[in-house]
Design an enzyme around this catalytic site. Structure first.
Site, short mmCIF file in Angstrom:
data_model
loop_
_atom_site.label_atom_id
_atom_site.label_comp_id
_atom_site.label_asym_id
_atom_site.label_seq_id
_atom_site.Cartn_x
_atom_site.Cartn_y
_atom_site.Cartn_z
N CYS A 151 3.09 43.03 8.85
CA CYS A 151 3.92 41.86 8.69
C CYS A 151 4.95 40.90 10.04
CB CYS A 151 5.20 42.32 7.98
SG CYS A 151 6.20 41.03 7.24
N CYS A 156 12.54 43.63 4.69
CA CYS A 156 12.05 42.53 4.97
C CYS A 156 12.51 41.31 4.88
CB CYS A 156 10.49 42.02 4.93
SG CYS A 156 9.81 40.77 5.91
N CYS A 166 3.43 41.06 2.50
CA CYS A 166 4.46 42.84 2.82
C CYS A 166 5.15 42.97 1.70
CB CYS A 166 5.56 41.80 3.67
SG CYS A 166 6.85 43.08 4.45
N LYS A 190 0.79 -1.43 -0.17
CA LYS A 190 -0.10 0.12 0.25
C LYS A 190 1.04 1.39 0.17
CE LYS A 190 -3.74 -0.09 1.75
NZ LYS A 190 -5.61 -0.37 2.37
#
Ligand code: IVH
Length: 680
Positions: free
Chosen positions: A414, A437, A432, A320
């Protein structure tokens, strides 16, 4: 009523046979031999003759697939031969153990073969043929007793009503899997949704439910399908019919059944593993569900030697695939920021085994999806992981929800840099938009150095990664503060290479304002839009001061682009970035003739205001390269020819664009002519 003549009898016989052959080719072999319209005509003629002469109707006639009256209930039947189930193995190691086990029970372990088959996720059924005619179909039930569903089974086109055999034995038993194709499954669920009925959870349940549907007219509409996998002829030594499982499958196919084509003969464990792995991904492209593969010893003789346990054959095993869906608890909901600045809500989960790995996080995609799911911390949710797909939450089990849970709201700033986020009303994604960043810095840097932007050679993804991870660079502007010593301290960075890089970075200061604008990575501002914008707003100050409406007024710039640009310049961190780039000496204005470095820029604007369409294969330039050259010279490249097109840049094997350009009388240009224009 007309006299039943020999000619009519013969015609009916002939029609039955023709329709039967066509339907076998279509449903069992997947290889139609007749046009649909021809088939329909023959079928109708047969139907008409049978109405006229009801005495000619036989149960094996192709017109007899659709039942008439609903049954009030099914009668139970005892299987002549029990329907065994299969032992499971969940990975190749467990399969190896199973192999060792059967090998201990016999001396025939040197030369053997396996047949690998797909494990179809449907419902097993048993079919009985007497003298070649289908007389009974039954569900598996508990393996010993099942339900008689002959009427329903007759509606399945992949099952012959009469075996394609010259001298059929008195009795033939065939087993196989009845199932619903994914497309039909979705259609059924769609219809059920429309009519407010409960949806089937998966195709297996839908198939089982359909088989036990009392009105066979409904069953006929649901288009069940079937793959045969076992052939048994009582009273006759199986070996007479087929010495191997492989031959059985071939005989079944010849008898008129649909047999799964994706079977394979395997000589050893490595072959089995390859087959298992191959179909673990291959199954995603199948039009039906499979939940593993079934491995059977090929030799019937060996099968008979090994026999059965209470429940299972010792000569077969189901290998399986790991479970793909499982319930688990949502312990928290966090938000991660991707490299495009997209905020993705993530469900933090109590770890579960799924798709062969431990899953402890699953994506919730975006805030719209969260509202749809109405997922709360503390909920029990069904999580799915299929193949290479990222784990996701499929649904929540509201009946298990604890009291006093709170709805989850996306943050307004953010989670990484704390700057406010933006979510346009018509978009699902929250973003954002702060270029500094850290979470999006890496993506921003990769974009900045790319060929169409500042084109900084030697600045690969690995290096960018290091620069960000070691905090050497916190903004694209920091690149311009780097020196050879600082770079030389990085991994795998010799002095030579460091110096080369510093030069490449310095050279990028000469790239035109349009490339700088493109390099900033503002949403929707690709290189074409950057060109367009910088033609109107010749300095960054002009662009930064422009209103959204003002930006939108530029020909070729839509509202969405204008909004994105306007918003970008409203973010304080982005304003700082521009200031620093200015200090570093980047081009933030179109260079006029007065500037000493203007010669390059002048040439580059040679194609200003001209629109190009490229078609066909150019002799030396790739399409992207030609496009870049045109754009660099101030031209615009669009995809389709219109009255606004100035030039059609034409290569080999031009398509419909050429015809259209000719109609509109647009000037054609060869690659050589384009290069000439740029040279002049
Ligand atoms: S052979 C004695 N072959 O899987 C051997 N079974 O988990 C009996 N199944 O009850 C089964 N595809 O419903 C066999 N190619 C295949 C199969 C298959 C699906 C189902 C079948 C069986 C169940 C066992």
């Amino acid at each position: 009523m007309e006299q039943l003549t020999e000619a009519v009898k013969q015609r009916v016989q002939q029609l039955k046979q023709k329709v039967q052959e066509a339907s076998y080719a279509y449903y069992a072999l997947d290889n139609p031999i007749m046009e649909d319209a021809v088939y329909d005509r023959l079928y109708r003629e047969l139907q008409e003759l049978e109405t006229q002469y009801p005495e000619l109707i036989s149960p094996d006639s192709p017109t007899q697939r659709v039942g008439e009256r609903p049954a009030s209930q099914f009668s139970s039947v005892r299987h002549n031969i029990p329907l065994y189930s299969l032992e499971n193995a969940f990975n190749i190691d467990e399969f190896a153990k199973w192999q060792e086990r059967w090998q201990r029970q016999t001396s025939e372990t040197k030369i053997f073969e396996y047949v690998c088959e797909l494990k179809i996720d449907g419902s097993a059924i048993a079919l009985t043929y007497e003298n070649g005619v289908l007389v009974r179909g039954a569900t598996r039930g508990d393996g010993v007793t099942g339900e008689e569903i002959t009427q329903n089974v007759r509606t399945i086109r992949a099952i012959p009503l009469r075996l394609n055999l010259e001298n059929p034995p008195p009795r033939v038993e065939v087993r196989g899997e009845a199932f619903l194709g994914l497309e039909v499954f979705e259609q059924i669920n769609h219809e059920r949704q429309q009519s407010g009925e409960a949806l089937f959870a998966n195709p297996r349940n839908a198939a089982a439910g359909t088989l036990r549907q009392l009105d066979s007219r409904i069953v006929a509409k649901r288009r069940l399908d079937f793959f045969a996998y076992t052939l048994q002829i009582p009273g006759r030594d199986d070996v007479d019919v087929a010495r191997t499982q492989w031959e059985s499958l071939e005989v079944l196919q010849k008898m008129g059944f649909r047999v799964n084509p994706n079977r394979k003969l395997c000589q050893n464990l490595a072959d089995v593993r390859d087959y298992y792995n191959e179909w673990n991904t291959g199954r995603l492209n199948l039009p039906y569900m499979t939940d593993g593969v079934v491995v059977k010893l090929n030799s019937i003789l060996l099968q008979e030697q090994l026999g059965f346990t209470q429940k299972f054959p010792r000569w077969a095993v189901a290998l399986k695939y790991p479970a793909e869906e499982a319930p688990t608890r949502v312990e928290a909901i966090t938000v991660s920021v991707g490299r495009t600045g997209a905020l993705t809500p993530v469900a933090e989960l109590q770890p579960v085994q799924l798709g062969g790995t431990t899953v402890s996080r699953a994506t919730l995609h975006n805030s719209d999806r969260i509202s749809q799911l109405d997922i709360r911390i503390g909920d029990t949710a069904i999580v799915r992981k299929a193949g290479e797909i990222i784990p996701e939450v499929v649904r929540v089990l509201p009946e298990l929800r604890p009291a006093n849970t709170q709805r989850f709201l996306m943050p307004t700033s953010c989670p990484v840099c704390n700057q406010p986020v933006v979510k346009p009303a018509n978009e699902a994604v929250t973003r954002c938009v702060n270029a500094s960043c850290p979470a999006i810095l890496k993506g921003a840097l990769i974009h900045w150095v790319s060929r169409d932007a500042l084109d900084i050679n030697g600045m690969g993804e690995k290096l960018v990664q290091q620069l960000v991870e070691r905090n050497v660079v916190q903004s694209v502007a920091d690149l311009y503060d780097l020196n050879a010593t600082r770079l030389g301290s990085l991994e795998r960075m010799g002095k030579k290479l460091a110096e080369k890089l510093v030069t490449a970075i310095a050279d990028s200061k000469n790239q035109p304002w349009s490339r700088v604008l493109y390099g900033l990575g503002i949403r929707h501002v690709g290189s074409v839009n950057a060109q367009t914008l910088t033609q109107k707003f010749t300095t960054v100050e002009q662009l930064a001061a422009a209103s959204a409406a003002n930006i939108e007024s530029v020909y070729g710039i839509g509202a969405e682009i204008a909004q994105a640009v306007y918003q970008w310049f409203r973010v304080p961190a982005n304003q700082t970035l521009i200031d620093r780039l200015r200090e570093a000496g980047l081009q933030l204005a179109n260079q006029e003739a007065s500037s000493p470095s203007a010669t390059g820029e002048q040439r580059e604007l040679r194609l200003a205001g001209k629109t190009f369409v490229i078609t066909g294969t150019l002799p030396t330039l790739k399409r992207d390269e030609a496009k870049a050259l045109i754009q660099k010279a101030g031209g615009k490249v669009t995809d389709s020819v219109s009255a606004k097109t100035d030039y059609l840049l034409l290569g080999e094997d031009a398509g419909s664009k050429l015809a259209k350009a000719e109609k509109l009388g647009i000037t054609r240009l060869s690659e050589a002519e384009l290069l000439q224009m740029l040279e002049d």
